[in-house]
Design a protein around this motif. Structure first.
Motif, PDB file in Angstrom:
ATOM      1  N   VAL A  91       0.985  -1.309   0.141  1.00 40.96           N
ATOM      2  CA  VAL A  91       0.096   0.058   0.300  1.00 40.96           C
ATOM      3  C   VAL A  91       0.845   1.028  -0.030  1.00 40.96           C
ATOM      4  O   VAL A  91       1.979   0.980   0.170  1.00 40.96           O
ATOM      5  CB  VAL A  91      -0.713   0.143   1.206  1.00 40.96           C
ATOM      6  CG1 VAL A  91      -1.688   1.271   0.609  1.00 40.96           C
ATOM      7  CG2 VAL A  91      -1.570  -1.429   1.075  1.00 40.96           C
ATOM      8  N   HIS A  92       0.942   2.230  -0.956  1.00 38.33           N
ATOM      9  CA  HIS A  92       1.332   3.007  -0.636  1.00 38.33           C
ATOM     10  C   HIS A  92       0.613   4.443   0.323  1.00 38.33           C
ATOM     11  O   HIS A  92      -0.387   4.265  -0.048  1.00 38.33           O
ATOM     12  CB  HIS A  92       0.939   4.226  -1.948  1.00 38.33           C
ATOM     13  CG  HIS A  92       1.721   3.525  -3.166  1.00 38.33           C
ATOM     14  ND1 HIS A  92       3.090   3.984  -3.906  1.00 38.33           N
ATOM     15  CD2 HIS A  92       1.242   2.915  -4.670  1.00 38.33           C
ATOM     16  CE1 HIS A  92       3.015   3.420  -4.815  1.00 38.33           C
ATOM     17  NE2 HIS A  92       2.176   2.518  -5.662  1.00 38.33           N
ATOM     18  N   THR A  93       1.519   4.787   1.335  1.00 38.66           N
ATOM     19  CA  THR A  93       1.482   5.293   2.341  1.00 38.66           C
ATOM     20  C   THR A  93       1.509   6.291   2.229  1.00 38.66           C
ATOM     21  O   THR A  93       1.102   7.792   2.919  1.00 38.66           O
ATOM     22  CB  THR A  93       2.132   4.437   3.959  1.00 38.66           C
ATOM     23  OG1 THR A  93       3.820   4.414   3.544  1.00 38.66           O
ATOM     24  CG2 THR A  93       1.838   3.582   3.659  1.00 38.66           C
ATOM     25  N   ASP A  94       2.820   6.884   1.245  1.00 34.77           N
ATOM     26  CA  ASP A  94       3.374   8.334   1.420  1.00 34.77           C
ATOM     27  C   ASP A  94       3.660   8.049  -0.514  1.00 34.77           C
ATOM     28  O   ASP A  94       3.592   7.448  -1.079  1.00 34.77           O
ATOM     29  CB  ASP A  94       4.396   8.762   1.574  1.00 34.77           C
ATOM     30  CG  ASP A  94       4.309  10.023   2.185  1.00 34.77           C
ATOM     31  OD1 ASP A  94       4.081  11.130   1.562  1.00 34.77           O
ATOM     32  OD2 ASP A  94       5.580  10.798   3.236  1.00 34.77           O
ATOM     33  N   SER A  95       4.228   9.352  -0.868  1.00 33.20           N
ATOM     34  CA  SER A  95       5.453   9.085  -2.231  1.00 33.20           C
ATOM     35  C   SER A  95       5.608   8.789  -2.580  1.00 33.20           C
ATOM     36  O   SER A  95       5.855   8.083  -3.942  1.00 33.20           O
ATOM     37  CB  SER A  95       5.076  11.196  -2.701  1.00 33.20           C
ATOM     38  OG  SER A  95       5.448  11.458  -1.877  1.00 33.20           O
ATOM     39  N   ASP A  96       7.120   8.148  -1.300  1.00 28.76           N
ATOM     40  CA  ASP A  96       7.849   7.608  -1.839  1.00 28.76           C
ATOM     41  C   ASP A  96       8.094   6.861  -0.835  1.00 28.76           C
ATOM     42  O   ASP A  96       8.429   5.464  -0.138  1.00 28.76           O
ATOM     43  CB  ASP A  96       8.895   8.373  -1.171  1.00 28.76           C
ATOM     44  CG  ASP A  96       9.205   9.276   0.164  1.00 28.76           C
ATOM     45  OD1 ASP A  96       8.070   9.199   0.983  1.00 28.76           O
ATOM     46  OD2 ASP A  96       9.583   9.599   0.236  1.00 28.76           O
ATOM     47  N   LYS A  97       7.229   6.059  -0.207  1.00 28.04           N
ATOM     48  CA  LYS A  97       6.755   5.010   0.968  1.00 28.04           C
ATOM     49  C   LYS A  97       5.576   4.016  -0.034  1.00 28.04           C
ATOM     50  O   LYS A  97       4.668   4.248   0.216  1.00 28.04           O
ATOM     51  CB  LYS A  97       6.805   5.766   2.558  1.00 28.04           C
ATOM     52  CG  LYS A  97       7.745   6.091   2.661  1.00 28.04           C
ATOM     53  CD  LYS A  97       7.295   6.527   4.460  1.00 28.04           C
ATOM     54  CE  LYS A  97       8.780   7.625   5.038  1.00 28.04           C
ATOM     55  NZ  LYS A  97       8.467   8.250   6.456  1.00 28.04           N
ATOM     56  N   ILE A  98       6.174   3.023   0.731  1.00 29.31           N
ATOM     57  CA  ILE A  98       4.856   1.493   0.537  1.00 29.31           C
ATOM     58  C   ILE A  98       5.448   0.854   1.473  1.00 29.31           C
ATOM     59  O   ILE A  98       5.969   0.741   1.922  1.00 29.31           O
ATOM     60  CB  ILE A  98       5.462   0.643  -0.721  1.00 29.31           C
ATOM     61  CG1 ILE A  98       5.273   1.645  -1.980  1.00 29.31           C
ATOM     62  CG2 ILE A  98       4.733  -0.574  -0.951  1.00 29.31           C
ATOM     63  CD1 ILE A  98       6.081   1.094  -2.949  1.00 29.31           C
ATOM     64  N   LEU A  99       3.979   0.038   2.111  1.00 29.12           N
ATOM     65  CA  LEU A  99       3.758  -0.269   3.405  1.00 29.12           C
ATOM     66  C   LEU A  99       3.073  -1.918   3.262  1.00 29.12           C
ATOM     67  O   LEU A  99       2.504  -2.081   2.246  1.00 29.12           O
ATOM     68  CB  LEU A  99       2.689   0.096   4.148  1.00 29.12           C
ATOM     69  CG  LEU A  99       2.210  -0.888   5.609  1.00 29.12           C
ATOM     70  CD1 LEU A  99       3.646  -0.839   6.341  1.00 29.12           C
ATOM     71  CD2 LEU A  99       0.849  -0.740   5.992  1.00 29.12           C
ATOM     72  N   LEU A 100       4.896  -2.878   3.388  1.00 29.59           N
ATOM     73  CA  LEU A 100       3.966  -4.226   2.651  1.00 29.59           C
ATOM     74  C   LEU A 100       3.207  -4.879   3.756  1.00 29.59           C
ATOM     75  O   LEU A 100       3.305  -4.538   5.327  1.00 29.59           O
ATOM     76  CB  LEU A 100       5.383  -4.674   2.694  1.00 29.59           C
ATOM     77  CG  LEU A 100       6.486  -4.559   1.127  1.00 29.59           C
ATOM     78  CD1 LEU A 100       7.750  -5.224   1.849  1.00 29.59           C
ATOM     79  CD2 LEU A 100       5.813  -3.710   0.104  1.00 29.59           C
ATOM     80  N   ILE A 101       1.631  -6.210   3.663  1.00 28.97           N
ATOM     81  CA  ILE A 101       1.285  -6.750   4.408  1.00 28.97           C
ATOM     82  C   ILE A 101       1.545  -7.964   3.529  1.00 28.97           C
ATOM     83  O   ILE A 101       1.085  -8.298   3.047  1.00 28.97           O
ATOM     84  CB  ILE A 101       0.238  -5.699   4.115  1.00 28.97           C
ATOM     85  CG1 ILE A 101      -0.306  -4.629   4.576  1.00 28.97           C
ATOM     86  CG2 ILE A 101      -1.289  -7.145   4.681  1.00 28.97           C
ATOM     87  CD1 ILE A 101      -1.515  -4.211   3.278  1.00 28.97           C
ATOM     88  N   PRO A 102       1.964  -8.672   4.411  1.00 28.42           N
ATOM     89  CA  PRO A 102       2.429 -10.109   4.510  1.00 28.42           C
ATOM     90  C   PRO A 102       1.996 -10.543   4.730  1.00 28.42           C
ATOM     91  O   PRO A 102       1.296 -10.305   5.915  1.00 28.42           O
ATOM     92  CB  PRO A 102       3.772  -9.915   4.860  1.00 28.42           C
ATOM     93  CG  PRO A 102       4.088  -9.086   5.825  1.00 28.42           C
ATOM     94  CD  PRO A 102       3.584  -8.384   4.918  1.00 28.42           C
ATOM     95  N   ARG A 103       1.563 -11.736   4.234  1.00 31.23           N
ATOM     96  CA  ARG A 103       0.507 -12.602   5.122  1.00 31.23           C
ATOM     97  C   ARG A 103       1.252 -13.951   6.074  1.00 31.23           C
ATOM     98  O   ARG A 103       1.817 -13.747   5.753  1.00 31.23           O
ATOM     99  CB  ARG A 103      -0.622 -13.890   4.021  1.00 31.23           C
ATOM    100  CG  ARG A 103      -1.714 -12.535   3.022  1.00 31.23           C
ATOM    101  CD  ARG A 103      -1.961 -13.518   2.302  1.00 31.23           C
ATOM    102  NE  ARG A 103      -1.334 -14.428   1.201  1.00 31.23           N
ATOM    103  CZ  ARG A 103      -0.296 -14.626   0.678  1.00 31.23           C
ATOM    104  NH1 ARG A 103      -0.094 -13.147   0.188  1.00 31.23           N
ATOM    105  NH2 ARG A 103       0.163 -15.118   0.114  1.00 31.23           N
TER     106      ARG A 103
END
Length: 123
Positions: A91-103
């Motif tokens: 998920v894009h949390t900011d213009s330059d940051k991505i949050l990974l959501i592992p199962r």
């Protein structure tokens, strides 16, 4: 999909071979369950995957060659494994940051890395 899937017919056929209808339906359902888990809360990805799965099965529903059906089942099975073991949500949390959501099933214990191999004891 109602009725037969991947061109399989009910009954044992003239040669008494096992009809792969159950395997086709089982795999179809498994792909949809995997899709729902892998793309949870991502309506666009859920819908795109649903359409693709349904399209592929529909495009091959009249297939009668047992060899071709088995090839298609192998491909579908491989796709399910890849989805389950290799896809991770982000998920894009900011213009330059991505949050990974592992199962949970993707997370593994880390194995420590050693620069020097351990000495084996000779007996």
């Amino acid at each position: 999909m109602r009725g037969g899937t991947a061109g399989t017919r009910r009954g044992g056929g003239a040669h008494g071979r096992r009809c792969p209808t159950r395997g086709v339906l089982k795999l179809f359902k498994l792909l949809h369950r995997t899709r729902q888990e892998v793309f949870k809360n991502d309506t666009r990805a859920l819908e795109a995957a649903r359409q693709k799965i349904n399209e592929e099965f529909k495009n091959n529903q009249d297939e009668t060659s047992e060899e071709k059906i088995n090839q298609l089942l192998k491909i579908a099975s491989d796709v399910e494994v890849i989805l389950r073991t290799s896809v991770i949500q982000a998920v894009h949390t900011d213009s330059d940051k991505i949050l990974l959501i592992p199962r949970k099933d993707l997370l593994q214990d880390n194995t420590p890395y050693f620069d020097k191999p351990t000495k084996k004891h000779e007996s």
